[in-house]
Design a protein around this motif. Structure first.
Motif, PDB file in Angstrom:
ATOM      1  N   TYR A  56       7.724  -0.570   9.068  1.00  0.00           N
ATOM      2  CA  TYR A  56       7.706  -0.737   7.610  1.00  0.00           C
ATOM      3  C   TYR A  56       6.681   0.185   6.955  1.00  0.00           C
ATOM      4  N   ALA A  57       6.631   1.400   7.474  1.00  0.00           N
ATOM      5  CA  ALA A  57       5.853   2.468   6.862  1.00  0.00           C
ATOM      6  C   ALA A  57       6.744   3.695   6.765  1.00  0.00           C
TER       7      ALA A  57
ATOM      8  N   SER B  82      -0.614   8.681   3.924  1.00  0.00           N
ATOM      9  CA  SER B  82      -0.504   7.295   3.494  1.00  0.00           C
ATOM     10  C   SER B  82      -1.882   6.805   3.083  1.00  0.00           C
TER      11      SER B  82
ATOM     12  N   GLY C  22       2.654   4.370   1.155  1.00  0.00           N
ATOM     13  CA  GLY C  22       3.143   4.706   2.470  1.00  0.00           C
ATOM     14  C   GLY C  22       3.682   3.515   3.244  1.00  0.00           C
ATOM     15  N   ARG C  23       3.731   2.340   2.603  1.00  0.00           N
ATOM     16  CA  ARG C  23       4.220   1.142   3.257  1.00  0.00           C
ATOM     17  C   ARG C  23       5.468   0.617   2.543  1.00  0.00           C
TER      18      ARG C  23
ATOM     19  N   ASP D 167      -4.590   3.878   1.188  1.00  0.00           N
ATOM     20  CA  ASP D 167      -4.872   2.480   1.480  1.00  0.00           C
ATOM     21  C   ASP D 167      -5.103   1.649   0.234  1.00  0.00           C
TER      22      ASP D 167
ATOM     23  N   TYR E 124       6.996   8.061   5.059  1.00  0.00           N
ATOM     24  CA  TYR E 124       6.335   9.190   4.410  1.00  0.00           C
ATOM     25  C   TYR E 124       7.347  10.296   4.160  1.00  0.00           C
TER      26      TYR E 124
ATOM     27  N   ALA F 120      11.305   6.597   7.277  1.00  0.00           N
ATOM     28  CA  ALA F 120      10.654   5.287   7.353  1.00  0.00           C
ATOM     29  C   ALA F 120      10.968   4.625   8.686  1.00  0.00           C
TER      30      ALA F 120
ATOM     31  N   ARG G   3       0.828  -1.200   0.000  1.00  0.00           N
ATOM     32  CA  ARG G   3       0.000   0.000   0.000  1.00  0.00           C
ATOM     33  C   ARG G   3       0.866   1.255   0.000  1.00  0.00           C
TER      34      ARG G   3
ATOM     35  N   LEU H  15       3.508   6.335  13.063  1.00  0.00           N
ATOM     36  CA  LEU H  15       3.984   5.532  11.940  1.00  0.00           C
ATOM     37  C   LEU H  15       4.230   4.100  12.392  1.00  0.00           C
ATOM     38  N   ARG H  16       3.695   3.153  11.629  1.00  0.00           N
ATOM     39  CA  ARG H  16       3.882   1.749  11.966  1.00  0.00           C
ATOM     40  C   ARG H  16       5.207   1.231  11.403  1.00  0.00           C
TER      41      ARG H  16
ATOM     42  N   TYR I 218       9.706   0.481  -1.136  1.00  0.00           N
ATOM     43  CA  TYR I 218       8.725   1.433  -0.621  1.00  0.00           C
ATOM     44  C   TYR I 218       7.794   1.850  -1.757  1.00  0.00           C
TER      45      TYR I 218
END
Length: 400
Positions: free
Chosen positions: A195-196, A120, A84-85, A122, A198, A210, A82, A192-193, A105
């Motif tokens: 492996y995400a 990000s 942003g991931r 979806d 921006y 990241a 997705r 931010l999770r 990315y």
């Protein structure tokens, strides 16, 4: 030891000023240590450390069919990433051997000249103006570029180029505070999770941030224009001083990644290694709709148990296991080989990764390693050697 022909990082002069000890790595002259590998290692485990990763290849793949092109090159399903991931993946050859391990990315689409998007989305799948960034190992970047260019040949509108940028990693339990203090959108950064990523600014410099790393700790990798990298490095060190941030070299990075059980290209990963032998079969998407290099060989490898597998070893005593040392089930016998080994500052033990027959891979199996002519007992354990604690619940900017 570094050589005159080594490529220098955009941060080289900054490291010289800091008194770094340099070493050759992947054709680059990079800092091996600043104050000492153990001190730097412990800084990352307890506070924060900053690494210069500018030797890594940063490759932009842009265009309406960029995803389809990259899906022909890597083993994972790029179309499923997705916006942003990011995804950890592998590039393999026709025989199923690993050419390189990569991070891909998917960046937010925007027209040339527009401001980078900080949002990000979806929606997976190929999109007009698709923008992908591939991070490759420094020694393999040219090979990766050539592979992507070959897949893009004849595909209209797809551009493949090396990004003229530096890469800085801030890792450790205080990394989030250090980086949050340097961006204009701290709330977005902290949410931010893993492996995400921006696009934003870091100390006012355009950057891709990241939540990725290679140390087993929480942290961020920050891509910035090469010319502005010294300013970013210096200002982050100043802002992070009260949070225990230290400049760190390659020696600490290697011991940190080994404790975390992470593979290193040229050691655990080579063209003579399949993803299944390395325990990375989970990243191979054999059923993705796009054919990719090595698919047939990997399908065959998936259908049969690997003859050898990667295991984690903890040695008894203080002798350090090193790459290339043979391991066996009895004195004078060799059934496998150490691929990475070091003294673990966290465990205060000698640890290693090694390839051994599947029959010798069960946790608790006792092996004998030959270290400088002496037999050293090493026990197979479950990887990783180290797993970080859950993140501390604290307000942004809190100092401990």
């Amino acid at each position: 030891m570094s050589t005159e022909t080594d490529v220098r990082s955009p941060l080289h002069d900054v490291h010289v000023e800091a008194g770094a000890v340099f070493s050759s790595f992947a054709g680059w002259q990079l800092p091996l240590r600043f104050t000492g590998e153990t001190v730097e290692h412990e800084a990352v485990r307890t506070a924060a450390g900053m690494f210069d990763l500018s030797h890594m290849g940063q490759i932009d793949v842009v265009g309406p069919s960029a995803t389809a092109v990259l899906d022909r090159v890597v083993v994972s399903d790029v179309a499923a990433i997705r916006v942003g991931r990011a995804k950890y993946t592998l590039m393999c050859d026709e025989a199923g051997g690993v050419v390189d391990d990569l991070i891909v990315y998917r960046l937010a689409s925007h027209q040339s000249g527009d401001q980078p998007s900080h949002q990000s989305g979806d929606q997976p799948g190929d999109q007009p103006g698709d923008r992908l960034l591939v991070i490759a190992n420094g020694a393999n970047a040219a090979i990766v570029v050539a592979g992507i260019e070959a897949a893009a040949e004849g595909v209209p509108g797809v551009r493949v180029s090396r990004r003229p940028a530096a890469l800085v990693a801030v890792q450790g339990p205080r990394a989030v505070d250090v980086v949050a203090d340097a961006v204009p959108d701290a709330t977005l950064l902290t949410a931010l999770r893993p492996y995400a990523g921006y696009e934003t600014t870091v100390v006012g410099i355009p950057a891709l941030v990241a939540r990725t790393g290679y140390t087993g700790e929480d942290g961020f990798e920050v891509s910035v224009p090469a010319a502005q990298a010294p300013r970013v490095w210096r200002e982050l060190l100043v802002r992070g001083a009260d949070r225990g941030l230290r400049a760190c070299g390659l020696a600490a990075r290697d011991s940190l990644r080994l404790e975390a059980g992470m593979t290193l290209y040229g050691h655990e990963l080579t063209r003579d290694t399949t993803p299944y032998e390395a325990g990375l079969g989970r990243v191979v998407a054999l059923d993705k709709p796009v054919d990719f290099v090595g698919r047939d060989a990997l399908r065959q490898a998936n259908d049969r148990p690997p003859g050898r597998v990667l295991v984690a070893l903890v040695a008894e005593g203080r002798r350090i296991l090193r790459p290339g040392q043979p391991v066996g089930l009895a004195p004078g016998e060799s059934v496998g080989t150490v691929t990475s080994g070091a003294w673990s500052p966290t465990l205060e033990r000698s640890i290693a990764l090694a390839y051994v027959p599947a029959a010798a891979a069960q946790p608790g199996t006792r092996l004998l390693a030959e270290v400088r002519g002496a037999g050293v007992t090493a026990v197979v354990v479950t990887a990783p050697f180290y797993r970080r604690q859950p993140p501390i619940d604290r307000p942004i900017g809190a100092v401990i």
